[in-house]
Write a protein that holds these residues in place. Structure first.
Motif, PDB file in Angstrom:
ATOM      1  N   LEU A  69       0.803  -1.224   0.000  1.00  0.00           N
ATOM      2  CA  LEU A  69       0.000   0.000   0.000  1.00  0.00           C
ATOM      3  C   LEU A  69       0.836   1.274   0.000  1.00  0.00           C
ATOM      4  O   LEU A  69       0.293   2.374  -0.150  1.00  0.00           O
ATOM      5  CB  LEU A  69      -0.930   0.019   1.221  1.00  0.00           C
ATOM      6  CG  LEU A  69      -1.958  -1.120   1.310  1.00  0.00           C
ATOM      7  CD1 LEU A  69      -2.741  -1.015   2.620  1.00  0.00           C
ATOM      8  CD2 LEU A  69      -2.914  -1.097   0.119  1.00  0.00           C
ATOM      9  N   ASP A  70       2.139   1.136   0.217  1.00  0.00           N
ATOM     10  CA  ASP A  70       3.032   2.302   0.230  1.00  0.00           C
ATOM     11  C   ASP A  70       4.335   1.809  -0.403  1.00  0.00           C
ATOM     12  O   ASP A  70       5.375   1.716   0.240  1.00  0.00           O
ATOM     13  CB  ASP A  70       3.247   2.755   1.693  1.00  0.00           C
ATOM     14  CG  ASP A  70       3.476   4.262   1.829  1.00  0.00           C
ATOM     15  OD1 ASP A  70       3.056   5.016   0.930  1.00  0.00           O
ATOM     16  OD2 ASP A  70       4.065   4.687   2.843  1.00  0.00           O
ATOM     17  N   ALA A  71       4.229   1.492  -1.689  1.00  0.00           N
ATOM     18  CA  ALA A  71       5.283   0.742  -2.382  1.00  0.00           C
ATOM     19  C   ALA A  71       6.394   1.671  -2.845  1.00  0.00           C
ATOM     20  O   ALA A  71       6.155   2.600  -3.625  1.00  0.00           O
ATOM     21  CB  ALA A  71       4.681   0.009  -3.585  1.00  0.00           C
ATOM     22  N   LEU A 246      -3.278   9.108   2.344  1.00  0.00           N
ATOM     23  CA  LEU A 246      -2.752  10.306   3.009  1.00  0.00           C
ATOM     24  C   LEU A 246      -1.849   9.893   4.161  1.00  0.00           C
ATOM     25  O   LEU A 246      -2.281   9.187   5.076  1.00  0.00           O
ATOM     26  CB  LEU A 246      -3.915  11.146   3.554  1.00  0.00           C
ATOM     27  CG  LEU A 246      -3.539  12.412   4.320  1.00  0.00           C
ATOM     28  CD1 LEU A 246      -2.983  13.480   3.370  1.00  0.00           C
ATOM     29  CD2 LEU A 246      -4.743  12.970   5.082  1.00  0.00           C
ATOM     30  N   HIS A 247      -0.586  10.338   4.129  1.00  0.00           N
ATOM     31  CA  HIS A 247       0.300  10.097   5.270  1.00  0.00           C
ATOM     32  C   HIS A 247      -0.225  10.867   6.468  1.00  0.00           C
ATOM     33  O   HIS A 247      -0.488  12.064   6.363  1.00  0.00           O
ATOM     34  CB  HIS A 247       1.724  10.537   4.943  1.00  0.00           C
ATOM     35  CG  HIS A 247       2.518   9.477   4.265  1.00  0.00           C
ATOM     36  ND1 HIS A 247       2.194   8.984   3.028  1.00  0.00           N
ATOM     37  CD2 HIS A 247       3.601   8.770   4.672  1.00  0.00           C
ATOM     38  CE1 HIS A 247       3.062   8.046   2.696  1.00  0.00           C
ATOM     39  NE2 HIS A 247       3.920   7.877   3.676  1.00  0.00           N
ATOM     40  N   CYS A 248      -0.384  10.177   7.568  1.00  0.00           N
ATOM     41  CA  CYS A 248      -0.933  10.832   8.746  1.00  0.00           C
ATOM     42  C   CYS A 248      -0.516  10.130  10.025  1.00  0.00           C
ATOM     43  O   CYS A 248      -0.254   8.936  10.031  1.00  0.00           O
ATOM     44  CB  CYS A 248      -2.428  10.964   8.534  1.00  0.00           C
ATOM     45  SG  CYS A 248      -3.554  10.393   9.699  1.00  0.00           S
ATOM     46  N   LEU A 282      -4.135   5.028   5.155  1.00  0.00           N
ATOM     47  CA  LEU A 282      -3.358   5.950   5.976  1.00  0.00           C
ATOM     48  C   LEU A 282      -2.026   5.347   6.441  1.00  0.00           C
ATOM     49  O   LEU A 282      -1.996   4.554   7.371  1.00  0.00           O
ATOM     50  CB  LEU A 282      -4.195   6.357   7.210  1.00  0.00           C
ATOM     51  CG  LEU A 282      -5.618   6.849   6.938  1.00  0.00           C
ATOM     52  CD1 LEU A 282      -6.411   6.982   8.236  1.00  0.00           C
ATOM     53  CD2 LEU A 282      -5.593   8.191   6.205  1.00  0.00           C
ATOM     54  N   PRO A 283      -0.916   5.715   5.776  1.00  0.00           N
ATOM     55  CA  PRO A 283       0.384   5.426   6.370  1.00  0.00           C
ATOM     56  C   PRO A 283       0.647   6.557   7.394  1.00  0.00           C
ATOM     57  O   PRO A 283       0.346   7.687   7.050  1.00  0.00           O
ATOM     58  CB  PRO A 283       1.358   5.539   5.207  1.00  0.00           C
ATOM     59  CG  PRO A 283       0.508   5.786   3.965  1.00  0.00           C
ATOM     60  CD  PRO A 283      -0.779   6.311   4.430  1.00  0.00           C
ATOM     61  N   HIS A 284       1.115   6.437   8.581  1.00  0.00           N
ATOM     62  CA  HIS A 284       1.668   5.302   9.253  1.00  0.00           C
ATOM     63  C   HIS A 284       0.962   5.070  10.581  1.00  0.00           C
ATOM     64  O   HIS A 284       1.151   4.027  11.171  1.00  0.00           O
ATOM     65  CB  HIS A 284       3.166   5.537   9.506  1.00  0.00           C
ATOM     66  CG  HIS A 284       3.969   5.685   8.239  1.00  0.00           C
ATOM     67  ND1 HIS A 284       4.614   4.618   7.655  1.00  0.00           N
ATOM     68  CD2 HIS A 284       4.191   6.735   7.404  1.00  0.00           C
ATOM     69  CE1 HIS A 284       5.241   5.036   6.548  1.00  0.00           C
ATOM     70  NE2 HIS A 284       4.993   6.300   6.386  1.00  0.00           N
ATOM     71  N   LEU A 285       0.220   6.092  11.036  1.00  0.00           N
ATOM     72  CA  LEU A 285      -0.589   6.010  12.281  1.00  0.00           C
ATOM     73  C   LEU A 285       0.198   5.547  13.511  1.00  0.00           C
ATOM     74  O   LEU A 285      -0.372   4.927  14.411  1.00  0.00           O
ATOM     75  CB  LEU A 285      -1.810   5.088  12.078  1.00  0.00           C
ATOM     76  CG  LEU A 285      -2.778   5.445  10.949  1.00  0.00           C
ATOM     77  CD1 LEU A 285      -3.978   4.496  10.963  1.00  0.00           C
ATOM     78  CD2 LEU A 285      -3.254   6.891  11.047  1.00  0.00           C
ATOM     79  N   THR A 342       5.999  -1.069   2.000  1.00  0.00           N
ATOM     80  CA  THR A 342       7.446  -1.187   2.137  1.00  0.00           C
ATOM     81  C   THR A 342       8.077   0.181   2.384  1.00  0.00           C
ATOM     82  O   THR A 342       8.936   0.313   3.237  1.00  0.00           O
ATOM     83  CB  THR A 342       8.083  -1.831   0.896  1.00  0.00           C
ATOM     84  OG1 THR A 342       7.650  -1.113  -0.271  1.00  0.00           O
ATOM     85  CG2 THR A 342       7.672  -3.294   0.781  1.00  0.00           C
ATOM     86  N   ASP A 343       7.694   1.181   1.619  1.00  0.00           N
ATOM     87  CA  ASP A 343       8.011   2.586   1.865  1.00  0.00           C
ATOM     88  C   ASP A 343       9.481   2.973   1.794  1.00  0.00           C
ATOM     89  O   ASP A 343       9.802   4.121   1.560  1.00  0.00           O
ATOM     90  CB  ASP A 343       7.443   2.993   3.246  1.00  0.00           C
ATOM     91  CG  ASP A 343       7.227   4.492   3.370  1.00  0.00           C
ATOM     92  OD1 ASP A 343       6.929   5.100   2.338  1.00  0.00           O
ATOM     93  OD2 ASP A 343       7.375   5.038   4.474  1.00  0.00           O
ATOM     94  N   THR A 344      10.383   2.068   2.073  1.00  0.00           N
ATOM     95  CA  THR A 344      11.809   2.400   2.029  1.00  0.00           C
ATOM     96  C   THR A 344      12.558   1.229   1.397  1.00  0.00           C
ATOM     97  O   THR A 344      11.968   0.155   1.195  1.00  0.00           O
ATOM     98  CB  THR A 344      12.330   2.698   3.452  1.00  0.00           C
ATOM     99  OG1 THR A 344      13.593   3.359   3.379  1.00  0.00           O
ATOM    100  CG2 THR A 344      12.496   1.437   4.288  1.00  0.00           C
TER     101      THR A 344
HETATM  102 ZN   LIG Z   1       5.505   6.616   4.119  1.00  0.00          ZN
END
Ligand SMILES: [Zn+2]
Length: 496
Positions: A69-71, A246-248, A282-285, A342-344
């Motif tokens: 979801l955050d590839a 939305l990053h939040c 919503l990433p990353h909560l 994964t995001d990073t």
């Molecule tokens: Zn992120």
């Protein structure tokens, strides 16, 4: 279509198959799976019908492909912050001087497209079959462009990767005025123009490549979006029936900034302006009321769970930054939908599941709080549910044939107890051998047709180096590169 789909029924067999029954994954020893025209038609022990092709995967795990979801969709710059902090000092927040001179693009347009192609090959290599790309806006002039996402759609089609695409947009930006002093700059019209472009992109690209390319909205992060931008984004997401990410709740600074600007914490504010829905991702909560130092008092977790929104949980990037979700079990038990990202770099979902499991147990102070299956569910079913896709993230008749084959025979993997627990103990993205998406073999034994991993790797390093060389321009007081990124140990170039 770049990748062709074989005619007829394809059978795959392996020591273990992850099937699906009554809403839960099941483990099938010595199992077989058959797909035809891109859809799974059989999962079990012995298929009796005729097949056109058989693939014996041996000592391996055949499971659903991962939903990211955050590839990670660019050359990751977050890694530059690994040992180089704080962000404002190390070129990760624009200095006022740079902003006033007029921010610029740090990559040529063709390099932005190149990064998508490169990023997608890494995702496939790691067993990710559905990707919602994320990239940093930090090295951008402002938002993402139509052209690079048109290029991304082409790359996804050529490689056969299932994607949800949409150029990121924002109304504001942070900048540093003096050591440790962060300010906000807002340009609402620019944000709304970005949304307008994103909406046109969705209309033009939704369903392309035989349905492999879908679309989404990507307002960048909560503290850089105005109320108008977010309420309109929610409206467009509803009208077009596309996800909105939305990053939040990703940092204490962000949480406090939203409190200062709106008098409410991020979850309360998003609820009150009508942003939250089952389409919201919503990433990353990680920073919510009462945990990770947030003193604000609000029922954040309940608000989020009730809204139907999904968390995109990215444990690796958080752990590298010294923080974690507190805690997975509590979020799960509150009824919040949990998918993963994964995001990073590396975009390794197996590593993310491992860190996610360990940090969940540390945060809960309880080894029994979370099991391997919780993380595997999140990386498959959780992501599919976030997208409203009951045909993804599971292998049962009627589901799309999105399949990852993970080897269990490499000596490094040790002794197999149970394939999922073994994966969470000893596996790595490098153990992914073959990947099928929508019934096409997009990778076989590590080979993606037409892709030279080593050539791409070199191309990525050259582009990365050229970008790093531009950091002084965008770092407070413009120190040389060597001062921004300090070596681990003194570098000795001329030893006698
Ligand atoms: Zn992120």
């Amino acid at each position: 279509m770049g990748q062709h789909r074989e005619k007829g029924r394809i059978l795959m067999r392996a020591a273990w198959v992850v099937g699906h029954e009554n809403g839960r994954h099941v483990l099938i020893p010595d199992g077989e799976l058959v797909f035809e025209d891109g859809a799974v038609i059989y999962v079990g022990h012995r298929f009796e019908g005729e097949v056109a092709e058989r693939h014996d995967c041996g000592r391996a795990l055949i499971g659903p492909g991962f939903v990211d979801l955050d590839a990670l969709g660019d050359l990751d710059t977050t890694v530059l912050g690994f040992d180089n902090q704080p962000a404002w000092k190390k070129g990760r927040v624009w200095p006022q001087s740079y902003m006033e001179a007029g921010p610029r693009e740090m990559y040529a347009p063709e390099d932005l497209v190149w990064q998508k192609h490169y990023g997608f090959t890494r995702l496939i290599r790691n067993g990710i079959t559905t990707a919602l790309p994320i990239a940093s806006l930090f090295y951008r002039e402002w938002g993402e462009t139509w052209d690079e996402f048109a290029g991304a759609a082409e790359a996804a089609e050529a490689l056969g990767l299932r994607v949800y695409l949409g150029p990121a947009y924002r109304s504001g930006n942070t900048y540093v005025t003096a050591p440790g002093e962060i300010a906000f700059h807002f340009d609402e019209a620019r944000g709304l123009e970005g949304l307008e472009q994103a909406e046109r992109f969705c209309t033009a690209f939704e369903g392309r490549a035989g349905g492999l390319v879908r679309t989404m909205l990507a307002p960048d992060r909560i503290e850089t979006c105005t109320e108008a931008l977010l309420t309109r984004s929610a409206q467009v997401s509803r009208d077009l029936a596309v996800p909105v990410r939305l990053h939040c709740c990703q940092s204490a600074f962000e949480y406090q900034s939203v409190l200062d600007m709106h008098g409410k914490g991020p979850p309360e504010w998003l609820r009150d302006i009508g942003f939250l829905s089952e389409r919201a991702i919503l990433p990353h909560l990680t920073y919510i009321a009462g945990v990770n130092g947030i003193a604000h008092d609000a029922p954040d977790l309940e608000i989020l769970a009730e809204s139907g929104a999904s968390l995109a949980h990215c444990p690796l990037v958080m752990a590298r930054g010294g923080t974690m979700l507190r805690d997975f079990a509590r979020y799960r038990d509150a009824g919040l939908r949990i998918g993963m990202g994964t995001d990073t770099h590396p975009p390794d979902m197996i590593l993310n599941m491992q860190i996610g499991l360990m940090t969940a147990r540390m945060a809960a102070g309880d080894a029994q709080a979370v099991r391997a299956g919780d993380l595997y569910d999140a990386a498959t079913l959780g992501g599919a549910d976030a997208l409203g896709r009951p045909d993804l993230g599971r292998l049962e008749p009627g589901a799309r044939a999105d399949i990852t084959v993970i080897g269990l025979d490499d000596p490094a993997i040790g002794q197999v107890i149970d394939p999922i627990q073994t994966l969470l103990l000893n596996g790595a993205g490098r153990d992914v051998r073959s990947v099928v998406i929508d019934g096409r073999f997009v990778m076989q034994e590590g080979v993606i047709p037409g892709v030279d991993h080593h050539a791409l790797h070199e191309g990525a390093q050259a582009r990365f180096d050229a970008m790093v060389a531009q950091y002084p321009d965008r770092t407070l007081n413009h120190p040389p590169v060597e001062e921004i990124f300090e070596p681990t140990y003194p570098i000795k170039k001329d030893l006698a």
